[in-house]
Design a protein around this motif. Structure first.
Motif, PDB file in Angstrom:
ATOM      1  N   ARG A   1      -7.607  -0.905  -0.116  1.00  0.00           N
ATOM      2  CA  ARG A   1      -7.336   0.326   0.609  1.00  0.00           C
ATOM      3  C   ARG A   1      -7.249   0.052   2.105  1.00  0.00           C
ATOM      4  N   LEU A   2      -6.675   1.020   2.824  1.00  0.00           N
ATOM      5  CA  LEU A   2      -6.412   0.816   4.244  1.00  0.00           C
ATOM      6  C   LEU A   2      -6.429   2.166   4.952  1.00  0.00           C
TER       7      LEU A   2
ATOM      8  N   GLU B   1      -5.675   3.796   8.818  1.00  0.00           N
ATOM      9  CA  GLU B   1      -5.146   3.540  10.163  1.00  0.00           C
ATOM     10  C   GLU B   1      -5.357   4.773  11.024  1.00  0.00           C
TER      11      GLU B   1
ATOM     12  N   ASP C   1      -9.192  -5.724   0.924  1.00  0.00           N
ATOM     13  CA  ASP C   1      -8.225  -6.261  -0.039  1.00  0.00           C
ATOM     14  C   ASP C   1      -8.849  -6.597  -1.388  1.00  0.00           C
TER      15      ASP C   1
ATOM     16  N   ARG D   1      -6.984  -0.409  12.561  1.00  0.00           N
ATOM     17  CA  ARG D   1      -6.696  -0.439  11.127  1.00  0.00           C
ATOM     18  C   ARG D   1      -7.865  -1.085  10.397  1.00  0.00           C
TER      19      ARG D   1
ATOM     20  N   TYR E   1      -4.326   7.351   5.302  1.00  0.00           N
ATOM     21  CA  TYR E   1      -5.088   6.566   4.340  1.00  0.00           C
ATOM     22  C   TYR E   1      -4.172   6.076   3.225  1.00  0.00           C
TER      23      TYR E   1
ATOM     24  N   PHE F   1       0.828  -1.198   0.000  1.00  0.00           N
ATOM     25  CA  PHE F   1       0.000   0.000   0.000  1.00  0.00           C
ATOM     26  C   PHE F   1       0.866   1.252   0.000  1.00  0.00           C
TER      27      PHE F   1
ATOM     28  N   SER G   1      -9.195  -2.285   6.699  1.00  0.00           N
ATOM     29  CA  SER G   1      -8.624  -2.580   5.381  1.00  0.00           C
ATOM     30  C   SER G   1      -9.587  -3.397   4.532  1.00  0.00           C
TER      31      SER G   1
END
Length: 199
Positions: free
Chosen positions: A92-93, A95, A152, A148, A75, A55, A150
């Motif tokens: 996307r992720l 945290e 995938d 977090r 982000y 990422f 996320s």
């Protein structure tokens, strides 16, 4: 996730959190050679690996409610996906690093109330059952803890300090959850724009 004792911070129960929010944003610059960025002492890498994917950071900022600095956030999207697609299907992720104690019940209540306001009734009904499952998995946080969120491309995950506490969902649930901070009706437009690298 929302996400969101120091109960003074938690007019979250009434969710005026969706209004009157000030943000100190960070504008991501591709020209920078630094390997990480810092927000109020919390460090986020510009590139990271999670769940067999790489990422890249799009943006970061600090979320502040009235006089309380609530949390710092960063982000990310799949490596090479530099056009913000927070509600798309791109991996996307997000945290979030917290500066205050927050109880699990406050996260659950804030998540539900925020989504009830930001989604149509039909959209909310489509994800309600899965959101309830997520609400049951929230845990209390203390200063320094990180959630977090996320996606995938197949699975939505919520992790606390690296430990996955929820795994499942679908693209609609993922969009709803990411939309809390990054959607058309986010908790704060300024914070959303900072996370998307638009500031």
């Amino acid at each position: 996730m929302s996400i969101y004792p120091l109960r003074v911070f938690y007019p979250l129960r009434a969710l005026p959190l969706v209004m009157s929010m000030l943000v100190t944003p960070f504008a991501y610059t591709e020209a920078s050679t630094e390997k990480s960025i810092s927000e109020k002492g919390e460090t986020f890498p510009r590139n990271l690996e999670a769940y067999d994917q790489r990422f890249e950071l799009l943006g970061s900022g600090v979320f502040t409610y009235m006089i309380w600095t609530a949390y710092a956030g960063a982000y990310y999207q799949a490596e090479g996906e530099i056009e913000p697609q927070p509600l798309g299907d791109v991996p996307r992720l997000l945290e979030l690093a917290y500066f205050h104690n927050i109880e699990a019940g406050d996260f659950a209540e804030a998540t539900t109330k925020t989504l009830e306001k930001s989604l149509t009734l039909y959209e909310f009904n489509q994800v309600e059952q899965e959101i309830e499952t997520i609400n049951q998995r929230y845990q209390d946080v203390a200063p320094g803890d990180r959630y977090r969120l996320s996606w995938d491309g197949d699975t939505l995950r919520l992790a606390l300090n690296g430990e996955v506490i929820y795994e499942g969902g679908d693209s609609e649930t993922a969009s709803a959850m990411f939309g809390i901070w990054l959607g058309k009706k986010p908790l704060s437009e300024d914070f959303r724009d900072a996370l998307l690298g638009k500031e």
